[in-house]
Design an enzyme around this catalytic site. Structure first.
Site, mmCIF file in Angstrom:
data_model
loop_
_atom_site.group_PDB
_atom_site.id
_atom_site.type_symbol
_atom_site.label_atom_id
_atom_site.label_comp_id
_atom_site.label_asym_id
_atom_site.label_seq_id
_atom_site.Cartn_x
_atom_site.Cartn_y
_atom_site.Cartn_z
ATOM 1 N N GLU A 53 63.676 48.274 50.752
ATOM 2 C CA GLU A 53 64.757 47.713 51.552
ATOM 3 C C GLU A 53 66.014 48.523 51.251
ATOM 4 O O GLU A 53 66.393 48.672 50.088
ATOM 5 C CB GLU A 53 65.018 46.256 51.176
ATOM 6 N N ASP A 64 74.757 38.142 46.832
ATOM 7 C CA ASP A 64 74.442 39.135 45.813
ATOM 8 C C ASP A 64 75.219 38.882 44.530
ATOM 9 O O ASP A 64 76.390 38.505 44.552
ATOM 10 C CB ASP A 64 74.753 40.550 46.327
#
Length: 271
Positions: A53, A64
């Site tokens: 990815e 994140d």
């Protein structure tokens, strides 16, 4: 040019035929630089990842953790653009023949243009897109463009997702389902936990799509543990950390290859 949804499916099926989980690596484009980011993604695949990815760095990466936020900040300060993300996908796929997806928040795609982004990603040989913050109810425009260009649409499910919600999400997705192993942001952890196993079980009850688990896996032992109940093991922060901690880019690339090899052994061991 059509995307590589079929290639993604065949790689996941091959891993299943080999009685193992697929290894999926993640790195943001443009980190530690645009050129070295291409080299790092390629090194992950050469080292043992089945799929990668490529992250589209975002100024507000709410899902994140600090490691990936740091990498995103370095990439953005280095001037990374969507064209560089597409280039990273193109060159990594061309060098290895492996499926390469883009992982991105929805806002950059919406601003860039849904059709334009899908066409360029497919033209680069991309296999699909992971969209962690795009609600299924608002995804029709993207799914239509993705289907037209042969791209997978991968949605994220979480332990908090109720069974009815899981069914709605998995019915709309293609390629695989990204199961977040726990509530929270990305990052390495001591234990992936039982929540992930339960989420995989509940998700599989709603779909025939492979279920790949991410968030928290950092080494071969954890990879083996997750591979025991998931179709794929997704690792991001641990790869980013190898590059952040390295004294120079060549050491960082060697570290990425080494980690990919260790994880590849883990997913084949299936504790």
């Amino acid at each position: 040019m059509a995307g590589n949804l079929d290639l993604l499916g065949s790689v996941l099926a091959k891993a299943e035929d080999e009685n193992r989980a697929a290894l999926v690596g993640y790195l943001p484009a443009g980190f530690p630089s645009i050129d070295d980011g291409v080299r790092a993604v390629t090194a992950m695949l050469e080292g043992g990842c089945d799929i990668v990815e490529v992250g589209l760095p975002h100024s507000d990466p709410v899902l994140d953790g600090p490691v990936i936020q740091t990498a995103d900040d370095i990439a953005l300060r280095g001037g990374v653009r969507i064209a560089d993300v597409i280039r990273t996908v193109r060159e990594a796929h061309a060098a290895t023949g492996a499926p390469v997806l883009c992982m991105t928040y929805w806002n950059p795609v919406d601003r860039y243009g849904v059709e334009r982004f899908a066409a360029e990603l497919a033209g680069a040989g991309g296999a699909g897109c992971i969209l962690p913050d795009l609600p299924v109810e608002e995804s029709e425009a993207w799914r239509k463009a993705a289907e037209q260009h042969g791209l997978a649409t991968v949605f994220v499910v979480a332990p908090s997702s109720r069974d009815e919600r899981l069914a709605r999400i998995t019915a709309a997705g293609t390629g695989f389902v990204y199961a977040a192993s726990l509530m929270g942001v990305t990052g390495t952890r001591e234990s992936v936990g039982e929540q992930a196993q339960d989420l995989v079980r509940r998700t599989r009850a709603t779909t025939d799509l492979p279920v790949c688990v991410g968030l928290g896996v950092s080494g071969g032992e954890q990879a083996a543990e997750v591979a025991g109940f998931a179709d794929g093991v997704i690792v991001g922060s641990a790869f980013v950390k190898r590059l952040l901690d390295a004294p120079d880019i060549e050491s960082g690339l060697a570290g990425v290859r080494e980690l990919a090899g260790e994880l590849a052994i883990g997913v084949r061991r299936r504790a």
